[in-house]
Design an enzyme around this catalytic site. Structure first.
Site, mmCIF file in Angstrom:
data_model
loop_
_atom_site.group_PDB
_atom_site.id
_atom_site.type_symbol
_atom_site.label_atom_id
_atom_site.label_comp_id
_atom_site.label_asym_id
_atom_site.label_seq_id
_atom_site.Cartn_x
_atom_site.Cartn_y
_atom_site.Cartn_z
ATOM 1 N N GLY A 1 0.770 -1.244 0.000
ATOM 2 C CA GLY A 1 0.000 0.000 0.000
ATOM 3 C C GLY A 1 0.801 1.294 0.000
ATOM 4 O O GLY A 1 0.317 2.316 0.504
ATOM 5 N N GLY A 2 2.003 1.259 -0.591
ATOM 6 C CA GLY A 2 2.792 2.497 -0.655
ATOM 7 C C GLY A 2 2.042 3.627 -1.356
ATOM 8 O O GLY A 2 2.080 4.783 -0.917
ATOM 9 N N GLU B 1 -5.091 -9.504 -14.637
ATOM 10 C CA GLU B 1 -5.620 -10.054 -15.890
ATOM 11 C C GLU B 1 -7.007 -10.671 -15.699
ATOM 12 O O GLU B 1 -7.756 -10.823 -16.674
ATOM 13 C CB GLU B 1 -4.735 -11.176 -16.460
ATOM 14 C CG GLU B 1 -3.269 -10.979 -16.535
ATOM 15 C CD GLU B 1 -2.537 -11.209 -15.234
ATOM 16 O OE1 GLU B 1 -2.707 -10.390 -14.319
ATOM 17 O OE2 GLU B 1 -1.769 -12.178 -15.128
ATOM 18 N N CYS C 1 8.885 -5.442 -11.066
ATOM 19 C CA CYS C 1 10.078 -4.855 -11.695
ATOM 20 C C CYS C 1 11.098 -5.894 -12.135
ATOM 21 O O CYS C 1 12.030 -5.586 -12.871
ATOM 22 C CB CYS C 1 10.716 -3.854 -10.736
ATOM 23 S SG CYS C 1 10.995 -4.541 -9.119
HETATM 24 C C1 LIG Z 1 6.708 -3.841 -7.174
HETATM 25 S S1 LIG Z 1 5.527 -4.656 -6.213
HETATM 26 C C2 LIG Z 1 4.423 -3.312 -5.834
HETATM 27 C C3 LIG Z 1 4.609 -2.815 -4.451
HETATM 28 C C4 LIG Z 1 3.628 -1.779 -3.989
HETATM 29 N N1 LIG Z 1 3.681 -0.564 -4.733
HETATM 30 C C5 LIG Z 1 3.878 -1.480 -2.517
HETATM 31 O O1 LIG Z 1 3.849 -0.307 -2.116
HETATM 32 O O2 LIG Z 1 4.091 -2.421 -1.748
HETATM 33 C C6 LIG Z 1 4.601 -5.541 -7.416
HETATM 34 C C7 LIG Z 1 3.388 -6.287 -6.857
HETATM 35 O O3 LIG Z 1 2.650 -6.808 -7.953
HETATM 36 C C8 LIG Z 1 2.038 -8.020 -7.540
HETATM 37 N N2 LIG Z 1 1.680 -8.734 -8.788
HETATM 38 C C9 LIG Z 1 2.529 -9.300 -9.673
HETATM 39 N N3 LIG Z 1 1.842 -9.774 -10.737
HETATM 40 C C10 LIG Z 1 0.533 -9.493 -10.510
HETATM 41 C C11 LIG Z 1 -0.662 -9.718 -11.254
HETATM 42 N N4 LIG Z 1 -0.629 -10.319 -12.432
HETATM 43 N N5 LIG Z 1 -1.835 -9.297 -10.731
HETATM 44 C C12 LIG Z 1 -1.867 -8.689 -9.515
HETATM 45 N N6 LIG Z 1 -0.760 -8.433 -8.781
HETATM 46 C C13 LIG Z 1 0.424 -8.831 -9.257
HETATM 47 C C14 LIG Z 1 3.109 -8.669 -6.671
HETATM 48 O O4 LIG Z 1 2.534 -9.575 -5.773
HETATM 49 C C15 LIG Z 1 3.737 -7.458 -5.970
HETATM 50 O O5 LIG Z 1 3.155 -7.243 -4.706
#
Ligand SMILES: C[S@@+](CC[C@H](N)C(=O)[O-])C[C@H]1O[C@@H](n2cnc3c(N)ncnc32)[C@H](O)[C@@H]1O
Length: 350
Positions: free
Chosen positions: A12-13, A56, A77
């Site tokens: 939740g950033g 998706e 990333c």
């Molecule tokens: C870079 S992190 C984002 C972190 C977030 N901004 C935070 O403040 O914690 C990417 C997130 O995307 C989620 N994720 C990856 N593929 C996904 C998908 N296809 N659908 C939903 N969430 C996904 C991962 O579980 C991960 O928590």
């Protein structure tokens, strides 16, 4: 009231950044596939509708119903990190993002007026980046791109990230700038707010006698783009819970392995290395260690890293979350301050 959808919401950033900027907003959906991240999210934001789903898997119909004003997103990333294979769009972890760009945004009648995206530096060279720009241009979004790090704003942590802010226009835009900005203005209000949250504790004589190189133009900083006066950069001390913390000290074996490869700082530092999701697991390149006043070496605690990310003071990790899990989630998360500054700029120009 701004209707916000938080995509790839993690812990939740983005949500914290909306709060920090004092926007009048409502999170209408927060979507992530990681149950551990969702547990932390839900315990901090019990009223926000967090969904344990893939991006998706959400139908166009659902998107129309949400009728969001803003999409906030940090797609995974790993497909773009220098340490990884850099498979870009061939990496299945981009599926959610590609789906948004190819199947949702173009078809959506109720398109979001605003978009904010965060990713690693390096994303700007990817095919995914090109897909983003092509999609935004096709639908009349004006956008600005940035490479920014909290250390530029006086926050003693390096975390250079790519950001894009976009706003949909009524008429087509004639020319798009391809430049990626490394400076931003209009952050003073948030800087002052940050200082109220983490006021200067001052340094005792003993603390002051530490010979920490407090210059922020050092090897871990984005040195040419410091945006604050030297006296506005903040001591790491102001983000600590306490100087000593036995629970986080390195044991003999860890000291043997870690001391040679690790960056070690004191409370006098005005810098620290980027904390990655492997902090606590590996030493090299995963984040700084801390030398206490009694000359012990310890890890930064998850709460201290959350402070350096400028998460709310009352932000918490539920008891069942291990320290490793907390480090991993924080390593994937973002600087609430930097996203806050971008939001401030996005809405200032609206
Ligand atoms: C870079 S992190 C984002 C972190 C977030 N901004 C935070 O403040 O914690 C990417 C997130 O995307 C989620 N994720 C990856 N593929 C996904 C998908 N296809 N659908 C939903 N969430 C996904 C991962 O579980 C991960 O928590």
């Amino acid at each position: 009231m701004l209707r916000a959808v938080e995509l790839f919401s993690g812990i939740g950033g983005m949500h914290c950044a909306l709060d920090f900027v004092d926007l009048n907003y409502e999170i209408i959906a927060a979507i992530d596939i990681n149950p551990t991240a969702n547990l932390v999210y839900e315990s901090n934001f019990p009223n926000a509708p967090a969904m344990n789903r893939t991006i998706e898997g959400i139908s166009l119909n659902q998107w129309e119903k949400w009728n969001a004003d803003i999409w906030l997103m940090s797609p995974p990333c790993q497909p773009f990190t220098r340490q990884g294979k850099q498979e870009d769009l061939n990496d299945r972890r981009t599926d959610g993002f590609v789906h948004l760009m190819k199947s949702i945004l173009p078809q959506l009648k109720a398109k979001p007026k605003y978009i904010l995206l965060e990713n690693v530096s390096g994303f700007e060279y990817s095919q995914a980046h090109q897909l983003l720009l092509d999609t935004l241009q096709a639908h009349n979004y004006y956008y600005e791109q940035y490479l920014l790090s909290p250390i530029q704003f006086g926050i003693p942590n390096s975390r250079l990230r790519f950001y894009l802010i976009a706003k949909q226009q009524e008429k087509p835009i004639e020319t798009y700038s391809s430049s990626i900005l490394t400076r931003i203005s209009n952050f003073e209000r948030l800087y002052n707010k940050l200082r109220q949250k983490f006021p200067s504790k001052g340094l005792s004589l003993e603390e002051n006698s530490l010979h920490e190189n407090d210059q922020i133009t050092d090897r871990c900083s984005h040195s040419s783009e410091i945006l604050v006066q030297p006296d506005q950069s903040i001591y790491i001390n102001d983000f600590l819970i306490s100087n000593e913390n036995q629970d986080f000290e390195l044991n003999e074996k860890q000291l043997e392995r870690g001391l040679h490869v690790c960056d070690i700082i004191t409370c006098h530092a005005k810098r620290s290395f980027c904390f990655t999701k492997s902090y606590g697991k590996y030493f090299e390149g995963t984040g700084s260690l801390f030398r206490t006043l009694s000359n012990r070496i310890r890890y930064f605690t998850p709460k201290e890293i959350a402070n350096l990310h400028c998460f709310p003071l009352n932000y918490q990790f539920p008891e069942q979350i291990t320290t490793r899990q907390a480090y991993s989630l924080l390593g994937n998360s973002l600087s609430v301050f930097v996203v806050g500054v971008l939001l401030e700029n996005l809405f200032e120009r609206s």
